[in-house]
Design an enzyme around this catalytic site. Structure first.
Site, PDB file in Angstrom:
ATOM      1  NE  ARG A 224       7.450 -22.322  18.195  1.00 38.58           N
ATOM      2  CZ  ARG A 224       6.372 -22.322  18.959  1.00 38.58           C
ATOM      3  NH1 ARG A 224       5.226 -21.833  18.470  1.00 38.58           N
ATOM      4  NH2 ARG A 224       6.402 -22.782  20.194  1.00 38.58           N
ATOM      5  CG  HIS A 272       3.692 -16.151  18.972  1.00 37.59           C
ATOM      6  ND1 HIS A 272       4.977 -16.597  18.767  1.00 37.59           N
ATOM      7  CD2 HIS A 272       2.971 -17.257  19.306  1.00 37.59           C
ATOM      8  CE1 HIS A 272       5.043 -17.905  18.977  1.00 37.59           C
ATOM      9  NE2 HIS A 272       3.833 -18.328  19.296  1.00 37.59           N
TER      10      HIS A 272
END
Length: 309
Positions: A224, A272
């Site tokens: 993250r 991502h």
């Protein structure tokens, strides 16, 4: 029994496909994409759920997160008795293995340097470096982290891992706690972040921790964006403390066009995609768990809301 799908953001367009496939996997249930005004469901499959959606679901037996990370979901006010169930691998580990293997080999073999040479019409072979001088430290030894660590070890890199609590029986050195983190960082040249994002791991990659890495270190973050203090990372790159970074996740996504990561010569960016949730495998997993819950049985992957994973 009713199952509803609630997705927001860039995956919202996929919600009808998920509903269709989950309905085929669970013909005994009613599955549909949730719309405002629908009656509460018994189970929900969500991505980026809103508080309004949670508040409306007054009879949920379980909430399935359509991805491995549950940090955003746990920021909502959830009923104390509601089971939050995360996806367990479902094909994501292999994708992460490929990503970390590529990034580690690319740094170790200096393929980014050769790409720069090509751009300037240069032919300058370099000596192959000693792989033992590139120990890899893995932050996070959950289901995904353990598999990534073992795969990188099989490539011939020295590997060690760190987790909040001690792990036993793994084929590489494992560290835990504050002292263990210090030891892992100081003995690593390539640092891979695979931690869950919690209050304890927010900003864990910062000026202090980056300074502990071996000289000319390299960061790979596929967990993250909140794990990294981005100004500290930029400073470490600019000052030469760090040789480079390959980043798949960011504090703000999509990454703003004005962000310095875009143009930084030592940073490689991916949007991502280190591990994209595979729909077919994930739906099979969710369907199996719903059937277990229907029978009153326990399921794996239930999130500890206090720990955050």
């Amino acid at each position: 029994m009713k199952v509803c799908i609630f997705f927001r953001g860039y995956v919202e367009v996929d919600a009808p496909l998920w509903a269709h496939d989950l309905q085929e996997a669970l013909p005994e249930h009613e599955v549909k994409v949730w719309q405002e005004g629908d009656a509460p469901a018994d189970y929900a499959v969500t991505w980026r759920a809103t508080q309004a959606f949670i508040d409306h679901q007054t009879r949920l037996r379980a909430l399935f997160n359509a991805g491995a990370g549950v940090d955003a979901l746990l920021q909502l006010q959830l009923p104390q008795t509601l089971q939050v169930v995360r996806i367990e691998d479902s094909g994501m580990a292999q994708q992460m293995i490929e990503y970390v293997s590529y990034a580690s080999l690319r740094f170790y073999r200096e393929f980014d340097f050769y790409a720069q040479q090509q751009a300037h019409d240069l032919w300058e072979p370099r000596q192959v470096r000693d792989k033992q001088a590139f120990p890899v430290g893995i932050l996070g030894l959950g289901v995904l982290g353990r598999q990534v660590a073992q795969a990188v070890q099989q490539l011939g890199f020295p590997v060690a891992g760190w987790s909040r609590t001690a792990k036993q029986g793994l084929p590489f050195a494992c560290h835990a706690g504050d002292d263990g983190l210090h030891h892992l960082l100081s003995s690593s040249r390539i640092l891979v972040c695979l931690l869950p994002l919690t209050s304890a791991t927010q900003g864990i990659i910062n000026a202090r921790t980056l300074a502990l890495l071996k000289p000319d270190g390299y960061l790979i973050n596929i967990a993250r964006g909140g794990h990294v203090v981005e100004p500290d990372l930029l400073a470490a790159l600019d000052q030469g403390t760090l040789a480079g970074a390959m980043l798949d996740v960011f504090a703000q996504e999509p990454l703003p066009l004005e962000h310095p990561f875009w143009k930084h010569p030592k940073v490689t960016i991916t949007p991502h995609v280190a591990a994209v949730t595979p729909r077919a495998n994930t739906i099979r997993q969710i369907a199996e768990k719903i059937r277990l819950l229907d029978r009153g049985e326990t399921v794996s992957g239930v999130v500890d809301k206090q720990l955050g994973y």
